[in-house]
Design an enzyme around this catalytic site. Sequence first.
Site, short mmCIF file in Angstrom:
data_model
loop_
_atom_site.label_atom_id
_atom_site.label_comp_id
_atom_site.label_asym_id
_atom_site.label_seq_id
_atom_site.Cartn_x
_atom_site.Cartn_y
_atom_site.Cartn_z
N ASP A 190 -15.65 26.73 48.52
CA ASP A 190 -16.42 26.30 49.66
C ASP A 190 -15.41 26.14 50.80
O ASP A 190 -14.20 26.08 50.56
CB ASP A 190 -17.12 24.98 49.35
N ASP B 178 -15.85 24.02 54.34
CA ASP B 178 -15.82 22.69 54.97
C ASP B 178 -15.79 21.58 53.92
O ASP B 178 -16.66 21.51 53.05
CB ASP B 178 -17.04 22.50 55.88
#
Length: 196
Positions: free
Chosen positions: A16, A18
Amino acid sequence: MLLPLPDGEFKAYLFDCDGTITDSMPAHYRAWQAALGEWGAEFDEDLFYGWGGRLVVDIIADLNERQGLRMPVAEVAARREELFQAMLGEVMAVPGVLEHIEKSHGRLPFGVVSGSTRESVTASLTALDLLDRFEVLVCAEDYARPKPDPEGYLLGARLLGVEPGDCLVFEDTDLGVAAASAAGMASVRVPPPWER
């Protein structure tokens, strides 16, 4: 502090962005506060973290419904992104994740699977001088069903040419970990800033 990895021989890492690669969630929250404040909307910090991994447009639509507002979704999303990108100079990489990227780059293929737009992911990774580490970027516009659906992670594995069960996912949200599990992938939970 190197994050501990689950046992297994993995052939690819999927990250991922952020809150996982980039320690950007505090900056994102400030951008949300400023953008929503222009429309008189409120976004509690606990709810912000609880909704981690959701699409920006879905968050704005839900806030409209909850608060009886009519914020223009695309306009607020664009304003939030503009405010966030202005803060990129203060965003750092998550140390434990950065160590895994540096240690395994060139040994394993890497991909990013994010609920953020390609514009946002590219800007964040460029600001940290990490964009060239990732062979594949799978962003919000690349898949129809957001996390916790496994679609994004399955697409990332397919684009890297690796079986889902051979991928290790790095994630900071419950939705992301659920998406990885649904894709048949092992995962590493990246702790939030206050637990590091």
